[in-house]
Design an enzyme around this catalytic site. Structure first.
Site, short mmCIF file in Angstrom:
data_model
loop_
_atom_site.label_atom_id
_atom_site.label_comp_id
_atom_site.label_asym_id
_atom_site.label_seq_id
_atom_site.Cartn_x
_atom_site.Cartn_y
_atom_site.Cartn_z
N ASP A 294 5.86 69.49 51.49
CA ASP A 294 4.80 69.98 52.36
C ASP A 294 5.41 70.30 53.72
O ASP A 294 5.96 69.41 54.38
CB ASP A 294 3.71 68.90 52.49
CG ASP A 294 2.41 69.44 53.04
OD1 ASP A 294 2.44 70.41 53.83
OD2 ASP A 294 1.34 68.89 52.71
N ARG A 296 3.67 71.67 56.29
CA ARG A 296 2.62 71.85 57.29
C ARG A 296 2.77 70.86 58.45
O ARG A 296 3.35 69.79 58.30
CB ARG A 296 1.24 71.66 56.65
CG ARG A 296 0.85 72.77 55.68
CD ARG A 296 -0.45 72.45 54.97
NE ARG A 296 -0.29 71.35 54.02
CZ ARG A 296 -1.25 70.92 53.21
NH1 ARG A 296 -2.45 71.48 53.26
NH2 ARG A 296 -1.02 69.94 52.37
#
Length: 362
Positions: A294, A296
């Site tokens: 991930d 983000r």
């Protein structure tokens, strides 16, 4: 007063250059020329071969693991560029789409020792430009002269490292009334980062009491799920269910962050989908592309909430990492509100992977 670009603006220019296939120069104690492999052309590759210095390919340790290349530098590997390399071979190092058809690309000789900060910055630059995280890095003797002669954007390594390791400040641009299906009392707030990156949005429903925990959804943009009704994920149903809950109680805040594909961008997300069609799960596909599980930065959500005057939330999420991030960023999570919707026969394996490997509470 100098009206030319500052370091942040040059960084934005460098991202745009890399996306168009134009190299950039990173200066410092060991200056280098950086070319993103995804957008590198055969003409520029030929020009690179004519340079006196020896180039290397900088890839992440995740991609190196797939290629069975030793990552002597920890988070990255530097692959020596063979003298007989072809354009297709170079592209295959960065792009895993044909890995199963041509699994043997070596033997790959990886460098060890010596400075790697510029190589690390090159990979981070490619990531921030939403490109495959792989670059051809070539040492330069007279970096300033080379950049001037070729009209190339020049970045200071120290400034680039500082800006890439920090999130850009967000500025409120505008807000306006936006009647929605779930509530006519809607407002849309637009936030723009100083570094020229994607804008992010906050949808505020009703007259929200800032002194009480507000029902909040931290939602990452998903073109395929939110707009096209994709059955490969649960994003669209989660978005609509969150808005419906907020409309039902008459208040809430939905943060819509432009971090498509867990922060790797739509094109790379589609590459991950293609790898999933080959039998890899979501996390494995990201790793083969050279990304982490991930990519983000959920701290953007806390920045927006603080700028809107919120300090406490009831967070609509199945992801404990979002709760941890909010708490660490100074936003109190009074309650985690489950949001388990959108399961179907097409995304059963995807949801299972989210639970098993990413810790989602499903």
């Amino acid at each position: 007063m100098n009206i030319g670009p500052d370091s942040v603006e040059r960084l934005a220019r460098a991202r745009a250059d890399l996306r168009m296939g134009v190299p950039v120069v990173i200066t410092g104690d060991h200056p280098v020329l950086v070319c993103a492999i995804e957008t590198l052309t055969t003409g520029r590759l030929t020009a690179l071969r004519d340079l006196p210095a020896t180039s290397v390919i900088a890839i992440t340790a995740r991609r190196a693991e797939t290629l069975k290349a030793p990552a002597y530098d920890g988070d990255l590997a530097r692959i020596a560029l063979p003298t007989d390399h072809t354009f297709a071979w170079l592209r295959s190092i960065a792009d895993p789409s044909a890995d199963l058809m041509t699994p043997l690309k070596g033997p790959l000789k990886c460098e060890r020792g010596g400075p790697v900060d510029a190589h690390r910055a090159a990979i981070q630059l490619a990531k921030s430009a939403r490109l495959l995280p792989a670059a051809v890095v070539t040492p330069l003797e007279n970096a300033a002269g080379f950049a001037k002669a070729n009209d190339l954007t020049t970045l200071s390594l120290a400034e680039t490292q500082a800006h890439l390791s920090e999130r850009s400040p967000l500025r409120a641009v505008v807000r306006a009334r936006l009647p929605l299906e779930v509530s006519e009392a809607g407002q849309l707030h637009v936030f723009r980062p100083d570094d020229g990156g994607e804008e992010h949005y906050a949808i505020e429903i009703g007259q929200v009491d800032r002194s009480q925990p507000v029902l909040t959804r931290l939602h990452s943009a998903c073109f395929t799920g939110d707009l096209m009704g994709s059955l490969k994920c649960d994003c669209g149903p989660q978005l609509r269910a969150a808005l419906t809950q907020m409309g039902a109680i008459g208040q809430g805040v939905l943060l819509y962050l432009n971090q498509e594909g867990r922060g790797i961008g739509l094109a790379n997300k589609m590459r991950a989908y293609s790898l999933q069609d080959q039998g890899f799960d979501t996390v494995e596909a990201n790793h083969r592309l050279g990304f982490e599980d991930d990519e983000r930065d959920f701290r953007l959500g806390s920045d927006i909430l603080k700028s809107l005057g919120f300090g406490s939330v009831r967070l609509l999420t199945n992801n404990p990492k979002k709760v941890e991030m909010m708490q660490a960023s100074g936003i109190t999570v009074a309650e985690r509100v489950p949001l388990v919707v959108g399961g179907n026969r097409h995304n059963t394996a995807y949801l299972a992977t989210k639970a098993r490997k990413s810790g989602h509470l499903l």
